[in-house]
Write a protein that holds these residues in place. Structure first.
Motif, mmCIF file in Angstrom:
data_model
loop_
_atom_site.group_PDB
_atom_site.id
_atom_site.type_symbol
_atom_site.label_atom_id
_atom_site.label_comp_id
_atom_site.label_asym_id
_atom_site.label_seq_id
_atom_site.Cartn_x
_atom_site.Cartn_y
_atom_site.Cartn_z
ATOM 1 N N ARG A 170 35.661 -18.666 -5.555
ATOM 2 C CA ARG A 170 34.235 -18.479 -5.735
ATOM 3 C C ARG A 170 33.462 -19.962 -5.773
ATOM 4 O O ARG A 170 32.283 -19.892 -5.386
ATOM 5 C CB ARG A 170 34.154 -17.962 -7.124
ATOM 6 N N MET A 215 32.623 -20.650 2.682
ATOM 7 C CA MET A 215 33.328 -21.029 3.973
ATOM 8 C C MET A 215 32.555 -20.128 4.887
ATOM 9 O O MET A 215 32.222 -19.295 4.687
ATOM 10 C CB MET A 215 34.651 -20.620 3.966
ATOM 11 N N PHE A 272 32.336 -19.296 8.968
ATOM 12 C CA PHE A 272 33.475 -19.600 10.042
ATOM 13 C C PHE A 272 32.740 -19.591 11.395
ATOM 14 O O PHE A 272 31.721 -19.280 11.665
ATOM 15 C CB PHE A 272 34.289 -18.164 9.988
ATOM 16 N N ASN A 327 32.015 -13.611 11.126
ATOM 17 C CA ASN A 327 32.833 -12.629 10.354
ATOM 18 C C ASN A 327 31.892 -11.950 9.460
ATOM 19 O O ASN A 327 32.259 -11.768 8.256
ATOM 20 C CB ASN A 327 33.904 -13.405 9.583
ATOM 21 N N LEU A 328 30.706 -11.355 9.890
ATOM 22 C CA LEU A 328 29.895 -10.676 8.914
ATOM 23 C C LEU A 328 30.868 -9.313 8.982
ATOM 24 O O LEU A 328 31.437 -9.047 10.014
ATOM 25 C CB LEU A 328 28.628 -10.479 9.454
ATOM 26 N N PHE A 329 30.254 -8.442 7.901
ATOM 27 C CA PHE A 329 30.981 -7.388 7.627
ATOM 28 C C PHE A 329 30.271 -6.221 8.411
ATOM 29 O O PHE A 329 28.981 -5.864 8.121
ATOM 30 C CB PHE A 329 31.290 -6.658 6.300
ATOM 31 N N LEU A 343 27.529 -8.326 -1.681
ATOM 32 C CA LEU A 343 28.777 -7.947 -1.855
ATOM 33 C C LEU A 343 29.640 -8.645 -2.738
ATOM 34 O O LEU A 343 29.949 -7.926 -3.940
ATOM 35 C CB LEU A 343 29.612 -7.614 -0.617
ATOM 36 N N ALA A 344 29.541 -9.778 -2.901
ATOM 37 C CA ALA A 344 30.479 -10.754 -3.627
ATOM 38 C C ALA A 344 29.852 -10.559 -4.823
ATOM 39 O O ALA A 344 30.436 -10.639 -6.024
ATOM 40 C CB ALA A 344 30.810 -11.896 -3.026
ATOM 41 N N VAL A 398 32.367 -9.133 -7.475
ATOM 42 C CA VAL A 398 33.095 -10.267 -8.066
ATOM 43 C C VAL A 398 32.395 -10.583 -9.382
ATOM 44 O O VAL A 398 33.016 -10.871 -10.396
ATOM 45 C CB VAL A 398 33.415 -11.375 -7.336
ATOM 46 N N ARG A 400 25.616 -15.535 2.721
ATOM 47 C CA ARG A 400 26.682 -15.116 2.141
ATOM 48 C C ARG A 400 27.522 -15.893 1.219
ATOM 49 O O ARG A 400 27.693 -15.704 0.111
ATOM 50 C CB ARG A 400 27.355 -14.168 3.048
ATOM 51 N N ALA A 401 27.858 -17.134 1.884
ATOM 52 C CA ALA A 401 28.557 -18.026 1.318
ATOM 53 C C ALA A 401 27.902 -18.728 -0.041
ATOM 54 O O ALA A 401 28.594 -18.832 -0.957
ATOM 55 C CB ALA A 401 29.126 -19.175 2.309
ATOM 56 N N MET A 408 27.605 -16.976 -3.988
ATOM 57 C CA MET A 408 28.334 -16.954 -5.188
ATOM 58 C C MET A 408 28.199 -18.362 -5.715
ATOM 59 O O MET A 408 28.831 -18.942 -6.396
ATOM 60 C CB MET A 408 30.053 -17.073 -4.783
#
Lengths: 300, 242, 222
Positions: free
Chosen positions: B77, B81, B83, B87-89, B100-101, B105, B149-150, B153
Motif C-alpha cells: 500500500r 508502481m 508499469f 496494466n489497467l483493468f 478499486l484499491a 483495501v 491509480r497508484a 493509495m
C-alpha cells in the motif's frame, strides 16, 4: 456379508449399464454357416420370412440384458442366458438346423420394456422374446405368437414388512416397476392410481431401491419376482395374482408380405418344442430353481 | 527509506542481481539506467516483493521485506508502481480503476473513493475521461490513469518501470510532465527510464546498472556530461541521444 | 401439429418440462459455483490445492453421468447418506446434484482457461496496489474471466439441459420419461419423442440466443 452383497449387486447394475452402451454384436458369417450345415438345414417355402432369414444366415433377437431368470447377459463373458434366451436358441435351430452352436446365427439386440415395440416397427429386431405380455393394444401395433409362457403379477417386499399383504395395501406406498411395462400400468389400475410409482429401467435396479428403502415394494410378473427373491433371500412375495400375463413372441406385422408365414412357423416350432419335451426341459433349467415347480406346457 | 544490502537474486541458472547495495533517502528521485538485462527492472520489483530475493537484506520503510512475518499487502500500500504496459483493468472505467484499491483495501465508501479518483484524474490532467474504459484511451492517457491509480493509495514511494517505453513519441511528454510534478511535490521515486531530459529536470541521483551490479551511483548534476565509470560512458554514447 | 400429443398428456409433459427446468437451473448454478471454485483451486499458487482441483476434474470428467446418478441414488444410502427421506424428493435432488458435480468439471476447465488468459501484468498491478490474492481474484481476474468464457459456458449449459434426460434412469419424471410413458401407453413413438424433442428445443434455443446476446453486450461494454 450382506453389506458386501449389496455393494456387489450395485456394481453389477453399473456393469449392466456400461455393457448396454457397448454390447458387441455377434454377427455370424453367412458363408461359413452355409458350408458347414447345408445338409442338416430345414427347407422352407421361398416366400416365407424364415426362408429369407435362413438365406441371410442371421436372426436378430431382441431381449433384455438384465431380466433374470428370463434373460441375462453375463457382464464378464458377454454370454447370454435365461429362459427367453434358450427359447430363442430353439428358434434359431429350427431355422438354421442344429449342427452348429445356435449363437452363431443370433444377433442379440438389447431392449428394455419401453423399446420393444419400436425395435420391431423400426426393423431393428426380427423377434422380441422378452417377457412380453400379449394385449389388445399391443396387437394393434405388432403380431404375437401363441402364449409361450403364462404368469401373473404379484408384489415383492422386504421379509420383515407386515403392512403390505395385498395389492390394495400399495395405496400411498412407493412401488418400483419397469418404465413402459404392463406391470406399471397394472399397478396404477389395481390401486386406482393411489400408488406412487418409481419407474426404473430394470428389476435388479428396483431390487436395490427396495433393499435401500427407496421403494416399499416391487411389483411385476411373479416369475421375475422369483428371480429377485433368489438374489436376495431377505425379500418375500406377497398377495394373489392381480393380473394374468400371457407372454408371446413379438413380430413386426407383415407389410406387403414381408413377414409371410413367420408367426405360423414360430407357433409350429413351439408345438414341436412342447411335444419333444424341450419346453419342459428349459422350464426346468431356468424357472424351476426359483419357482420350485415343474411344467410341461405354458398352460399347466 | 529503502536500503539494499548485498542483495542477490537468481532466475534458475541466471544470476540477475549480484550483490546490490543501494540506499534511497526520503524525497530522493533516483533514475536508473543501463542496458536491457542488466537487472534494473528486477531490482525495483524486489522493493514491493513482486520478486522475492534469494539473499542479502532489503529494508523498505523500516520493514525487512523478506521476513516471513511481514504483511506484504500492507507494505505494498505504501509503494505505488507504474508499469511499462500500463496494466489497467480493462473491465473497469478509468475512475473505477483508480477507485478499486481505496474501496477494497482501505474500505473507503464509493462516494469518497469517487471524489478522490476525480481529484487524482484532475491532477494527471484527464478528468473528462473518468467514465471511459481503457480501450478507448490513448497510451499516454492510459499511463496517466495508471499513475493516478497508484497514487490513490497515498504511497510514500513510487516505482516507475520504463513508464514511457511503450508510448508513441508525442505522448511521452504528457506522462513525463505528470512525473516531474510528482517529483517536485517531494515524492520518493525510483524511475527506470532513458529519458535524459526528465532525469536532468526531475532527478537528484542517477544509478547505472550492468550485469546485475550497480556500476555507478552519482548526483544527476554532471553525470550525463562526465560519468565516472568507463562502462557508463560507453553506454551513454551508444544508447542515449541527447 | 407436431408435438400436439403433449396437449393430450399435459400432466406428463408439462410436469416433465417443469422438472427438467428445475434440474437444469439447479444443476447449472451448482456447476458454475463448483466449477469456479475448482478452477480457482487449480490455478492457486499452493500446489496441494491444485492437486485437489485436478483430481476433481479428472474424476468427474471420466465418470459416466448415468453411473454417477445411480451412485447418488442407490450408492450413497449404502453409507447411510440420502438427500431426503422421501424417495421422489431424493431422486430429484440426486439428479440436480449429479448435474452440478458432473458439469462442474467441465465448467472448471473452461474457467481455468479464462483465468490463465488474464494478462499477468494485471495480476501484478492489482497485487502491487495491496489487494490480497483473494481480492485480486474477486475483482480483477474473475470478472474478466466470466466475460471471455460466456460462449463455452453457454455450450455447457445447453449440454446440461440435454443431459437432464438421463435423470429418467433413476426415475425422475422429466421430459424423456414423459415421452417413454406416453409411448408405452399409446404406441405413438414418433409423436411422443418429437413432442419431447420440441420441448427440449423450447429450452435450449432461447438459452443459445441469450448467450449470444450476453456475449454481444459484453463485447460492447469492453
Amino acid at each position: 456379508m450382506r453389506g458386501f452383497a449389496r455393494v456387489f449387486a450395485f456394481g453389477l447394475v453399473l456393469t449392466f449399464i456400461a455393457a448396454a452402451c457397448t454390447s458387441p454384436s455377434t454377427t455370424p458369417s453367412p458363408t461359413v454357416a452355409a458350408s458347414s450345415s447345408a445338409s442338416t438345414r430345414p427347407h422352407f417355402d421361398l416366400a416365407t420370412y424364415q426362408y429369407s432369414l435362413q438365406t441371410k444366415g442371421k436372426i436378430r433377437i431382441g431381449t433384455q440384458e438384465d431380466n433374470p431368470p428370463f434373460s441375462v447377459k453375463n457382464p464378464a463373458t458377454g454370454k447370454w442366458d435365461g429362459f427367453d434366451v434358450a427359447y430363442g436358441r430353439e428358434i434359431a435351430k429350427a431355422i438354421f438346423g442344429d449342427a452348429d452352436d445356435p449363437d452363431k446365427y443370433i444377433e442379440y439386440v438389447p431392449v428394455t420394456s419401453a423399446t420393444r415395440i419400436p425395435s420391431l416397427t423400426d426393423n431393428k429386431a426380427d423377434v422380441i422374446i422378452k417377457t412380453f405380455t400379449i394385449n389388445d393394444d399391443r396387437k394393434k401395433q405388432i403380431d404375437f405368437t401363441d402364449v409361450y409362457f403364462r404368469t401373473g403379477q404379484r408384489i415383492l417386499v422386504k421379509k420383515d414388512n407386515t403392512t403390505i399383504n395385498e395389492v390394495a395395501d400399495l395405496a400411498g406406498k412407493t412401488v418400483c416397476a419397469q418404465r413402459g411395462s404392463t406391470s406399471e400400468q397394472n399397478i396404477s389400475s389395481a390401486t386406482n392410481n393411489a400408488a406412487r410409482l418409481l419407474l426404473l429401467d430394470s428389476y435388479p435396479a428396483c431390487l436395490l431401491a427396495l433393499q435401500q428403502g427407496q421403494a416399499d415394494a416391487v411389483s411385476t410378473d411373479e416369475t421375475i419376482l422369483f428371480g429377485l427373491v433368489k438374489q436376495d433371500a431377505n425379500t418375500k412375495i406377497v398377495g394373489k395374482y392381480f393380473s394374468t400375463e400371457p407372454y408371446g413372441i413379438g413380430v413386426k406385422k407383415s407389410v406387403g408380405g414381408d413377414r409371410t408365414g413367420f408367426v405360423d412357423f414360430l407357433n409350429r416350432t413351439q408345438v414341436a418344442m412342447i411335444t419333444s419335451g424341450t419346453w419342459a426341459k428349459i422350464y426346468e433349467q431356468y424357472i424351476s430353481p426359483v419357482s420350485f415347480d415343474k411344467k410341461r406346457t405354458p398352460d399347466d | 527509506m529503502i536500503e539494499f544490502r548485498d542483495v542477490h537474486k537468481h532466475f534458475g541458472p541466471l544470476h540477475v542481481l549480484r550483490g546490490i547495495n543501494l540506499t534511497v533517502r526520503e524525497r530522493d528521485v533516483v533514475v536508473i539506467i543501463g542496458p536491457s538485462g542488466s537487472g534494473k527492472s528486477t531490482m525495483i520489483r524486489t522493493i514491493n516483493k513482486l520478486e522475492p530475493i534469494d539473499s542479502g537484506e532489503l529494508v523498505v520503510d523500516g520493514q525487512r521485506v523478506h521476513d516471513p512475518g511481514v504483511d506484504v499487502n500492507k507494505l505494498r500500500r505504501d509503494v505505488g508502481m507504474v508499469f511499462q504496459s500500463f496494466n489497467l483493468f480493462p473491465h473497469l472505467t478509468a475512475a473505477e480503476n483508480v477507485m478499486l484499491a481505496p474501496r477494497k483495501v482501505r474500505g473507503m465508501s464509493a462516494a469518497e473513493a469517487r471524489k478522490k479518483a476525480m481529484a487524482l484524474l484532475e491532477k494527471v490532467g484527464i478528468p473528462e475521461k473518468a467514465d471511459e474504459h481503457p480501450t478507448r484511451l490513448s497510451g499516454g492517457q492510459q499511463q496517466r490513469v495508471a499513475i493516478a491509480r497508484a497514487l490513490a493509495m497515498d504511497p510514500r514511494i513510487m516505482l516507475f518501470d520504463e513508464p514511457t517505453s511503450a508510448l508513441d513519441a508525442e505522448m511521452i511528454r504528457e506522462v513525463l510532465d505528470v512525473m516531474r510534478d510528482l517529483a517536485r511535490e517531494g515524492m520518493t521515486m525510483l524511475v527506470i527510464t532513458h529519458e535524459v531530459g526528465f532525469a536532468r529536470e526531475a532527478s537528484n541521483r542517477v544509478v547505472f546498472m550492468d550485469e546485475g551490479r550497480i556500476i555507478e551511483d552519482s548526483p544527476t548534476a554532471g553525470f550525463f556530461e562526465a560519468p565516472r565509470e568507463e562502462r557508463a560512458r560507453q553506454f551513454l554514447s551508444k544508447v542515449i541521444s541527447h | 401439429m407436431p408435438g400436439g400429443i403433449a396437449f393430450e398428456f399435459p400432466q406428463l409433459y408439462f410436469t416433465g418440462l417443469w422438472l427438467t427446468i428445475q434440474i437444469s437451473v439447479l444443476g447449472l448454478l451448482g456447476a458454475l459455483v463448483l466449477g469456479t471454485l475448482v478452477a480457482v483451486l487449480r490455478v492457486s499458487p499452493i500446489a496441494p490445492l491444485g492437486w485437489i482441483g485436478a483430481a476433481y476434474v479428472e474424476f468427474f470428467r471420466n465418470t459416466p453421468l448415468v453411473a454417477l446418478l445411480f451412485f447418488l441414488f442407490l450408492g450413497l444410502p449404502l453409507i447411510g447418506l440420502r438427500f431426503s427421506t422421501d424417495t421422489f424428493e431424493n431422486i430429484f435432488r440426486a439428479a440436480a446434484v449429479g448435474m452440478g458435480l458432473y458439469h462442474g468439471a467441465y465448467v472448471a476447465e473452461v474457467v481455468r482457461g479464462g483465468l490463465l488468459g488474464v494478462d499477468r501484468g494485471q495480476i501484478e498491478a492489482a497485487r502491487s496496489l495491496g489487494l490480497s490474492y483473494a481480492q485480486m481474484l474477486r475483482y480483477v481476474q474473475l470478472p474478466q474471466t466470466f466475460r471471455s468464457v460466456i460462449p463455452p459456458l453457454g455450450n455447457i449449459g445447453i449440454a446440461l439441459v440435454k443431459n437432464t434426460s438421463l435423470a429418467s434412469t433413476i426415475g425422475v419424471a422429466e421430459l424423456l420419461y414423459a415421452a417413454e410413458i406416453v409411448e408405452s401407453r399409446t404406441f405413438r413413438a414418433e409423436e411422443a419423442f418429437i413432442a419431447a424433442t420440441l420441448l427440449y428445443l423450447v429450452l435450449t434455443i432461447p438459452l443459445g440466443i441469450a448467450v449470444n446476446a450476453l456475449e454481444r453486450r459484453m463485447l460492447v461494454a469492453r
